[in-house]
Design an enzyme around this catalytic site. Sequence first.
Site, mmCIF file in Angstrom:
data_model
loop_
_atom_site.group_PDB
_atom_site.id
_atom_site.type_symbol
_atom_site.label_atom_id
_atom_site.label_comp_id
_atom_site.label_asym_id
_atom_site.label_seq_id
_atom_site.Cartn_x
_atom_site.Cartn_y
_atom_site.Cartn_z
ATOM 1 N N SER A 4 0.754 -1.179 -0.130
ATOM 2 C CA SER A 4 0.127 0.070 0.086
ATOM 3 C C SER A 4 0.914 1.641 0.097
ATOM 4 O O SER A 4 1.631 1.295 -0.949
ATOM 5 C CB SER A 4 -1.170 0.068 1.250
ATOM 6 O OG SER A 4 -2.064 1.030 0.900
ATOM 7 N N HIS B 13 -7.592 -5.680 0.228
ATOM 8 C CA HIS B 13 -6.255 -4.893 0.395
ATOM 9 C C HIS B 13 -5.336 -5.379 1.322
ATOM 10 O O HIS B 13 -4.035 -5.521 0.957
ATOM 11 C CB HIS B 13 -6.549 -3.557 0.717
ATOM 12 C CG HIS B 13 -5.547 -2.556 0.654
ATOM 13 N ND1 HIS B 13 -4.948 -2.496 -0.408
ATOM 14 C CD2 HIS B 13 -5.067 -1.653 1.484
ATOM 15 C CE1 HIS B 13 -3.929 -1.314 -0.373
ATOM 16 N NE2 HIS B 13 -4.328 -0.918 0.963
#
Length: 261
Positions: free
Chosen positions: A92, A241
């Site tokens: 990320s 995610h």
Amino acid sequence: MLLNYQLKPSTRDQSPDKKQVIFLIHGLFGSLSNLSGLGKELQSDYDVILVDVRNHGQSERNSSMSYPQMANDIFELADHLQIEQFSILGHSMGGKIAMSCALAQPQRIQRLIVADIAPTSHADKHSDVFAGLKAVKASNVQSRTAADKVLADYVETPEIRQFLLKSYQRTAEGFQFVYDLENLYNNYASIIDWPEQSNTYTSPTLFIKGELSDYIEEASQPAIVALFPNAKLKVINATGHWLHAEKPKTFNRLAINFFAQ
């Protein structure tokens, strides 16, 4: 700035000139412990360095969080440790830091893994998270259980709350976040942005996407190919995610196999 880090030396006997080094970089609201499971597995063949990025964990606080600055933090640590070349994996926000490193000084980065992020700007996905974390801080609750009750009014998914509250820890002054919430909030526009790039990185690159995540989309492909022409993409099915936490065995296997090539 010199980041807080943990060095996990390789458990395999190697001559100093043949040791390979891998840096692991966590994402927003994380800490160096987030990728420690992967780090432990990589230790059999590599020296592994886990870092707290600025305004996270035990690293210094700073009012600015641009990607060139955060990439420079990684190189400053590498220089401090007398490491000229290394591979790097980031998740990320950490993936954007890793990409920034590879584009800034490509000759120093041997291999690159980017976990569930693209070299593009991203929409605001954390307004509720910031509101919830600010509510926890304002409430001054003195346990993670109590903090979870406050945060649940803003963040529905228990696994996400659990991740966010890993950094809500007991200190001498009581429970506090070990990331700098104010600086993260003030720099959020920079964190979800992506600076214009003129360089390319042509060494081996792997993007790993969670199937259910929208941080890497089909529209991201031109940007990826333009900056990382030798990139490959792997998708972990039924994963969002936080793919390294949701399916660690699959994620770790992909990373280990890529670094071993």
